[in-house]
Design a protein around this motif. Structure first.
Motif, mmCIF file in Angstrom:
data_model
loop_
_atom_site.group_PDB
_atom_site.id
_atom_site.type_symbol
_atom_site.label_atom_id
_atom_site.label_comp_id
_atom_site.label_asym_id
_atom_site.label_seq_id
_atom_site.Cartn_x
_atom_site.Cartn_y
_atom_site.Cartn_z
ATOM 1 N N LEU A 81 0.831 -1.196 0.000
ATOM 2 C CA LEU A 81 0.000 0.000 0.000
ATOM 3 C C LEU A 81 0.867 1.247 0.000
ATOM 4 N N ALA A 82 1.914 1.227 0.819
ATOM 5 C CA ALA A 82 2.822 2.371 0.886
ATOM 6 C C ALA A 82 3.441 2.662 -0.483
ATOM 7 N N GLN A 83 3.826 1.607 -1.202
ATOM 8 C CA GLN A 83 4.441 1.785 -2.514
ATOM 9 C C GLN A 83 3.441 2.369 -3.507
ATOM 10 N N LYS A 84 2.185 1.939 -3.440
ATOM 11 C CA LYS A 84 1.163 2.493 -4.324
ATOM 12 C C LYS A 84 0.968 3.984 -4.069
ATOM 13 N N LEU A 85 0.981 4.352 -2.786
ATOM 14 C CA LEU A 85 0.833 5.771 -2.455
ATOM 15 C C LEU A 85 2.060 6.571 -2.875
ATOM 16 N N MET A 86 3.238 5.977 -2.750
ATOM 17 C CA MET A 86 4.453 6.648 -3.217
ATOM 18 C C MET A 86 4.362 6.916 -4.719
ATOM 19 N N ASP A 87 3.871 5.933 -5.458
ATOM 20 C CA ASP A 87 3.731 6.094 -6.909
ATOM 21 C C ASP A 87 2.722 7.192 -7.238
ATOM 22 N N LYS A 88 1.604 7.213 -6.521
ATOM 23 C CA LYS A 88 0.590 8.243 -6.742
ATOM 24 C C LYS A 88 1.139 9.632 -6.399
ATOM 25 N N LEU A 89 1.971 9.687 -5.356
ATOM 26 C CA LEU A 89 2.571 10.961 -4.965
ATOM 27 C C LEU A 89 3.502 11.467 -6.063
ATOM 28 N N GLU A 90 4.295 10.568 -6.633
ATOM 29 C CA GLU A 90 5.192 10.965 -7.718
ATOM 30 C C GLU A 90 4.408 11.459 -8.929
ATOM 31 N N MET A 91 3.288 10.797 -9.211
ATOM 32 C CA MET A 91 2.448 11.236 -10.330
ATOM 33 C C MET A 91 1.878 12.632 -10.062
ATOM 34 N N ALA A 92 1.497 12.879 -8.799
ATOM 35 C CA ALA A 92 0.945 14.190 -8.441
ATOM 36 C C ALA A 92 2.008 15.277 -8.585
ATOM 37 N N LYS A 93 3.227 14.975 -8.199
ATOM 38 C CA LYS A 93 4.321 15.942 -8.332
ATOM 39 C C LYS A 93 4.504 16.342 -9.794
ATOM 40 N N LYS A 94 4.506 15.338 -10.672
ATOM 41 C CA LYS A 94 4.700 15.608 -12.100
ATOM 42 C C LYS A 94 3.509 16.370 -12.676
ATOM 43 N N ARG A 95 2.305 15.973 -12.268
ATOM 44 C CA ARG A 95 1.107 16.617 -12.794
ATOM 45 C C ARG A 95 1.056 18.102 -12.424
ATOM 46 N N CYS A 96 1.484 18.427 -11.201
ATOM 47 C CA CYS A 96 1.425 19.818 -10.732
ATOM 48 C C CYS A 96 2.668 20.615 -11.075
ATOM 49 N N GLY A 97 3.743 19.920 -11.471
ATOM 50 C CA GLY A 97 4.973 20.616 -11.815
ATOM 51 C C GLY A 97 5.858 20.951 -10.633
ATOM 52 N N LEU A 98 5.841 20.111 -9.587
ATOM 53 C CA LEU A 98 6.725 20.348 -8.445
ATOM 54 C C LEU A 98 8.173 20.121 -8.858
ATOM 55 N N PRO A 99 9.058 21.115 -8.684
ATOM 56 C CA PRO A 99 10.464 20.944 -9.068
ATOM 57 C C PRO A 99 11.149 19.853 -8.249
ATOM 58 N N MET A 100 12.121 19.213 -8.882
ATOM 59 C CA MET A 100 12.932 18.219 -8.173
ATOM 60 C C MET A 100 13.805 18.929 -7.139
ATOM 61 N N PRO A 101 14.094 18.274 -6.016
ATOM 62 C CA PRO A 101 14.983 18.880 -5.014
ATOM 63 C C PRO A 101 16.368 19.158 -5.596
ATOM 64 N N LEU A 102 16.876 20.344 -5.330
ATOM 65 C CA LEU A 102 18.222 20.711 -5.765
ATOM 66 C C LEU A 102 19.193 20.569 -4.609
ATOM 67 N N LYS A 103 20.336 19.972 -4.857
ATOM 68 C CA LYS A 103 21.333 19.808 -3.791
ATOM 69 C C LYS A 103 21.827 21.178 -3.344
ATOM 70 N N ASN A 104 21.943 21.347 -2.052
ATOM 71 C CA ASN A 104 22.382 22.595 -1.478
ATOM 72 C C ASN A 104 23.906 22.616 -1.386
ATOM 73 N N PRO A 105 24.597 23.528 -2.076
ATOM 74 C CA PRO A 105 26.054 23.554 -2.054
ATOM 75 C C PRO A 105 26.640 23.913 -0.697
ATOM 76 N N GLU A 106 25.836 24.488 0.197
ATOM 77 C CA GLU A 106 26.327 24.849 1.538
ATOM 78 C C GLU A 106 26.166 23.719 2.547
ATOM 79 N N PHE A 107 25.521 22.658 2.144
ATOM 80 C CA PHE A 107 25.280 21.527 3.052
ATOM 81 C C PHE A 107 26.618 20.875 3.432
ATOM 82 N N VAL A 108 26.832 20.676 4.744
ATOM 83 C CA VAL A 108 28.118 20.129 5.179
ATOM 84 C C VAL A 108 27.984 18.831 5.960
ATOM 85 N N ARG A 109 26.764 18.508 6.463
ATOM 86 C CA ARG A 109 26.632 17.334 7.326
ATOM 87 C C ARG A 109 26.676 16.057 6.501
#
Length: 471
Positions: free
Chosen positions: A443-471
């Motif tokens: 069930l979790a995997q099905k919801l993950m897939d639906k979430l990814e589809m929603a991101k693409k449908r709405c145009g949510l940008p992919m996370p960009l790596k932060n160059p200041e991240f040090v941890r």
């Protein structure tokens, strides 16, 4: 005699047009949680006028905000669209503006999507984007708004976005107005001023036999805690000797009472103007309630508060009234979210809209008019990209980038920083105590897939790596 008869026929035709084209009064509270009204179960709260509205209309038991903070939710209300389409993801970029912003960025793995700035000139909600004001305007309605905007300044200011009349107000006593007004002083309460303006607008609209859309986004019950003294004294006396005899609890109760007074005045005005039966009233809030000195009384029984994607941060009241169309003393457990409001009103009133404007919500006309159920093909989703509340000792954020999807009664939360997921069964566990991700991997995997589809449908940008991240 002939002229008199003709005049009466013309007048009758004009009045009939007014009577057949319903008015809309949309009341939006600020930071009012699901447990912050007497009619929704909080016996400490005094809200007799909203309770009356509750009894005379339909309320929703699964009502949601589109974001646990105000600006993205208000943009969703106005446009029927989620944040990726409006570019209003956050109120402010605290990872850029906070005193410890540089340290914060060192512990952010990703940079969130760019958000439209709300506090600089000509920035905020795009002035060319279709919004609720323009929809009603182009369909022949007189339109007005008085209260909190928080969707931009300059060309994106409330008085420039499509309303015939609009005054933005900020704070409670000694409030500011945009455009600046000179018809009040520091002793006038913001809510009282806006209510007076709203009633004046409705009166003029009725006199002109023109249907109206009035948007009343009150600043109540948002901080600063600045209630009317008489209501503070009232609740001090009422709660003396109880566990709720706390300054902030009393302040909030007093502010809710003022909000309720304004709602009552608006409803009374509709009655006196003779248009109560021909007016749709909507009452809701922009997001869940804030925590009051470690007291979660205004969000109970749910977990979390404003700024959280837990149910306490996103559950809000929804009440609809439309005499002879919406049955009184009724409720619905159908999920409803801010992006549903524009398509619902357009459907109920047969409003013409630009078909190229994509909406992320659905119409709940059938539910409201008791004509059947509505299937939601698009699951509820939240994209909360707000990095804030950084603790320099623990190196942890109070809130960070999380994506959420809710389908049927299951809710999946994605932590973008850690790529970890949580899964809750809201039917069995509405207070989100048991993470069942390990029990229901398919069930979790099905919801993950639906979430990814929603991101693409709405145009949510992919996370960009932060160059200041040090941890």
């Amino acid at each position: 005699m002939y002229r008199l008869i003709c005049a009466l026929l013309v007048m009758s035709s004009v009045l009939k047009a007014q009577q057949t084209q319903p008015n809309v009064l949309f009341i939006l509270a600020d930071d009012l949680g699901i447990n912050a009204l007497n009619c929704y179960g909080n016996q400490l709260v005094e809200s007799p006028n909203i309770d009356q509205l509750f009894e005379s209309g339909m309320h929703f038991t699964n009502g949601y905000a589109n974001d646990p903070t105000c600006a993205p939710s208000r943009a969703a209300i106005m446009t029927g669209q989620l944040a990726p389409r409006t570019s209003i993801y956050r109120v402010i970029d605290r990872y850029k503006t906070a005193k410890n912003a540089r340290e914060m960025r060192r512990y952010m793995k990703y940079l969130p999507p760019v958000s439209a700035h709300l506090y600089s000139g000509n920035s905020g909600l795009c002035p060319d984007k279709l919004n609720m004001a323009r929809v009603f305007n182009t369909n022949g309605y007189a339109t007005a708004a008085f209260g909190k905007w928080h969707l931009g300044t300059g060309t994106s200011a409330m008085h420039n976005i499509g309303f015939d009349e609009a005054i933005e107000t900020k704070n409670h006593f000694n409030f500011k107005s945009i455009p600046s007004q000179n018809d009040y002083d520091s002793l006038v309460y913001n809510a009282d001023y806006c209510t007076k303006k709203g009633i004046d607008f409705m009166t003029r609209s009725v006199q002109n036999n023109q249907a109206f859309f009035l948007y009343m986004p009150y600043y109540l019950v948002h901080a600063p805690f600045d209630p009317k003294p008489q209501y503070v004294r009232h609740f001090q006396n009422k709660l003396r000797g109880t566990e709720y005899e706390q300054e902030r609890v009393i302040d909030v109760l007093a502010m809710i009472r003022s909000l309720d007074d304004s709602v009552g005045e608006l409803m009374q005005a509709l009655t006196e103007l003779g248009v109560d039966d021909n007016t749709i009233i909507i009452f809701t809030s922009d997001n869940g309630h804030y925590r009051v000195k470690d007291n979660n009384i205004f969000a109970l029984p749910y977990k979390g508060n404003k700024g959280d994607v837990w149910e306490g941060g996103i559950r809000v009241p929804y009440i609809f009234k439309w005499p002879e169309h919406i049955n009184g003393s009724t409720s619905s457990d159908s999920p409803i979210v801010h992006v549903d409001l524009l398509p619902t009103l357009a459907d109920m009133l047969d409003l013409k809209m630009d078909k190229s404007h994509v909406m992320d919500g659905i119409s709940l006309k059938k539910v409201l008019l008791d004509k059947g159920t509505v299937s939601r093909d698009i699951p509820l989703v939240w994209f909360y990209t707000n990095y804030s509340g950084f603790n320099s000792k623990t190196k942890q954020f109070q809130s960070k980038w999380v994506n959420v999807i809710q389908h049927q009664h299951y809710k999946l939360i994605e932590d973008v920083e850690t790529a970890a997921f949580e899964l809750y069964d809201l039917q069995r566990d509405p207070v989100e105590q048991s993470n069942i991700i390990s029990e229901k991997p398919e069930l979790a995997q099905k919801l993950m897939d639906k979430l990814e589809m929603a991101k693409k449908r709405c145009g949510l940008p992919m996370p960009l790596k932060n160059p200041e991240f040090v941890r």
